[in-house]
Design an enzyme around this catalytic site. Structure first.
Site, PDB file in Angstrom:
ATOM      1  N   ASN A 138       7.237 -50.003   7.806  1.00 28.71           N
ATOM      2  CA  ASN A 138       8.275 -48.973   7.674  1.00 28.71           C
ATOM      3  C   ASN A 138       9.573 -49.417   8.328  1.00 28.71           C
ATOM      4  OD1 ASN A 138       6.851 -45.682   7.629  1.00 28.71           O
ATOM      5  ND2 ASN A 138       5.757 -47.552   7.146  1.00 28.71           N
ATOM      6  N   GLU A 140      -2.219 -53.709   8.144  1.00 28.08           N
ATOM      7  CA  GLU A 140      -2.616 -54.849   8.995  1.00 28.08           C
ATOM      8  C   GLU A 140      -4.120 -54.931   9.195  1.00 28.08           C
ATOM      9  OE1 GLU A 140      -0.359 -55.799  12.426  1.00 28.08           O
ATOM     10  OE2 GLU A 140       1.531 -55.201  11.519  1.00 28.08           O
ATOM     11  N   THR A 183      -2.854 -48.617   8.798  1.00 22.11           N
ATOM     12  CA  THR A 183      -1.865 -49.655   8.488  1.00 22.11           C
ATOM     13  C   THR A 183      -2.458 -50.730   7.582  1.00 22.11           C
ATOM     14  OG1 THR A 183      -0.675 -51.500   9.510  1.00 22.11           O
ATOM     15  CG2 THR A 183      -2.521 -50.657  10.738  1.00 22.11           C
ATOM     16  N   ALA A 233      -0.199 -40.928  16.576  1.00 26.25           N
ATOM     17  CA  ALA A 233      -0.098 -41.503  17.934  1.00 26.25           C
ATOM     18  C   ALA A 233      -0.807 -42.840  18.002  1.00 26.25           C
ATOM     19  CB  ALA A 233      -0.711 -40.540  18.954  1.00 26.25           C
ATOM     20  N   ASN A 240      10.864 -63.046   6.263  1.00 22.86           N
ATOM     21  CA  ASN A 240      11.663 -62.606   7.415  1.00 22.86           C
ATOM     22  C   ASN A 240      13.054 -63.233   7.431  1.00 22.86           C
ATOM     23  OD1 ASN A 240       9.503 -61.061   8.260  1.00 22.86           O
ATOM     24  ND2 ASN A 240       8.716 -62.621   9.663  1.00 22.86           N
ATOM     25  N   ALA A 268      -6.952 -54.810  15.232  1.00 24.68           N
ATOM     26  CA  ALA A 268      -8.390 -54.596  15.483  1.00 24.68           C
ATOM     27  C   ALA A 268      -8.626 -53.174  15.982  1.00 24.68           C
ATOM     28  CB  ALA A 268      -8.905 -55.610  16.498  1.00 24.68           C
ATOM     29  N   TYR A 277      10.529 -65.773  14.432  1.00 23.90           N
ATOM     30  CA  TYR A 277       9.280 -66.436  14.825  1.00 23.90           C
ATOM     31  C   TYR A 277       8.878 -67.527  13.820  1.00 23.90           C
ATOM     32  CZ  TYR A 277       8.434 -62.204  17.741  1.00 23.90           C
ATOM     33  OH  TYR A 277       8.518 -61.165  18.646  1.00 23.90           O
TER      34      TYR A 277
END
Ligand code: NAD
Ligand code: DAU
Length: 336
Positions: free
Chosen positions: A180, A127, A125, A82, A249, A152, A207
């Site tokens: 994913n 990140e 993750t 979650a 990307n 963060a 982007y």
């Protein structure tokens, strides 16, 4: 039989995890706790045809309601999927990310300790490591350097998880996976957004200069890695999970358009994401060496399978894009 409390089981990865367990693991019962945010789809899991399955509509940030779930069930494992998971939304509303991703995780940790669960697996993750330049890979000892409110909040949760291991001896595990893709992914994320916009004749917003790199992993491979760690991982350890699927990307969007036989002119360069991480890439040799995990599906085959799923499941995504998603899309992209 073990009972696994899965949180966020109506979202993208949680849904795929529950379906995998229901199909392959008769020895694991699932209790799914999900607050059913915009990212959830209650139709994903059919309660009647899913064996040994229970669902609770509960917010993990609500300690009392979450406590009732632990009281009513004998939980052996907790797997915490979650989260508020979208970086762009974390730029619009960071507080929600603190509430769910940090406070929610803390509630789960406290209850797991109180009810003496056997294993706690935090789904984190890549990140949390921040942003790479052209060279290098993230390893499990790369310093945490998150750069968005989303990452963060995930890094904070990871630190709380490790603190419960060192301070209280809670048997914890952490996985950190790369990007994913696959069935049931909400259309706000790059790959489903590209497929759906292409199929509906809309521009694909790209982007910045389009050269940011992500390491893509098919969701079924991630799930195998999660199960490997849950069943054989060493407590107090972090395991990176990667897909060997690095791509810019612009290249991944072009590849999807080519597979769908759509023109590259659909690509529209738009204002960059604030704080946009340049590159993610994973060294996942630890999970390979210790637990024997390697990703099975390459990016080309995984994209074919994902595109087929979205083509065959128009009803699933058409319901989403005709609802609140339209307002989100306007806010995010109209003035970009
Ligand atoms: P998702 O946004 O598709 O699903 C999240 C689910 O969590 C939804 O069903 C939502 O209703 C539920 N949820 C949100 N807030 C909640 C709350 N307060 N209480 C209970 N349920 C709540 O996310 P996802 O892409 O499936 O990601 C799942 C996990 O995996 C997240 O923790 C994410 O950080 C991590 N992760 C995702 C990726 C990726 O590429 N998608 C990669 C690595 C790690
Ligand atoms: O790396 C793991 C992470 O991957 C997870 O922790 C996150 O939950 C998940 O959302 C994902 O984060 P990203 O920000 O990498 O994914 P997203 O699909 O939002 O964007 C992928 C790349 O595509 C990123 O460089 C931004 C870019 N992008 C994204 C969107 C939505 C665009 O160029 N245009 C877009 O419209």
């Amino acid at each position: 039989m073990k009972t696994c409390l899965v949180t966020g089981g109506l979202g993208f990865i949680g849904t795929n995890f529950i379906k995998y367990i229901a199909a392959h693991r008769k020895d694991i019962a699932i209790t799914n706790v999900d607050s059913v945010t915009y990212a959830a789809n209650p139709c994903n899991i059919d309660e009647k045809s899913t064996p040994h399955y229970k669902f609770y509509k509960v917010d993990i940030a609500n300690n009392d309601e979450l406590g009732d779930v632990f009281r009513e069930n004998k939980i052996d494992y907790v797997v915490n999927f979650a989260a508020e998971s979208h970086v762009d939304r974390s730029i619009l509303n960071p507080s929600l990310f603190v509430k769910t991703n940090i406070e929610g995780t803390l509630n789960l940790l406290k209850l797991s300790l109180e009810y003496k669960i056997e294993k706690f697996l935090q789904i984190s993750t890549d990140e949390v490591y921040g942003s790479l330049g052209e060279d290098g890979l993230f390893t499990e000892i790369t310093p945490l350097s998150p750069r968005s409110p989303y990452s963060a909040s995930k890094a904070s949760a990871d630190m709380l998880v490790m603190s419960f291991f060192h301070t209280f001896g809670l048997p914890v595990l952490i996985t950190r996976c790369s990007n994913n893709y696959g069935p049931y992914q909400f259309p706000e994320k790059l790959i489903p957004l590209t497929i759906i916009n292409a199929l509906t004749g809309k521009d694909i917003p790209l982007y910045g200069d389009g050269k940011n790199i992500r390491d893509w992993i098919y969701v079924a491979d991630h799930i195998r890695g999660v199960l490997d760690v849950l069943e054989q991982g060493r407590f107090g350890e972090i395991y990176n999970i990667g897909g060997c699927g690095e791509m810019q990307n612009i290249d991944i969007i072009s590849l999807i358009l080519k597979k769908l036989n759509k023109p590259l002119s659909l690509i529209k360069y738009v204002k960059d994401r604030a704080g946009h991480d340049r590159r993610y890439a994973m060294d996942f040799s630890k999970i390979t060496k210790e637990l024997g995990f390697t990703p099975e599906l390459n990016l080309n085959d995984g994209l074919d399978s994902t595109i087929s799923w979205y083509l065959e499941n128009e009803d699933w995504w058409k319901k989403i894009i005709s609802g609140d998603y339209r307002n989100y899309y306007k806010t995010m992209y109209e003035m970009r």
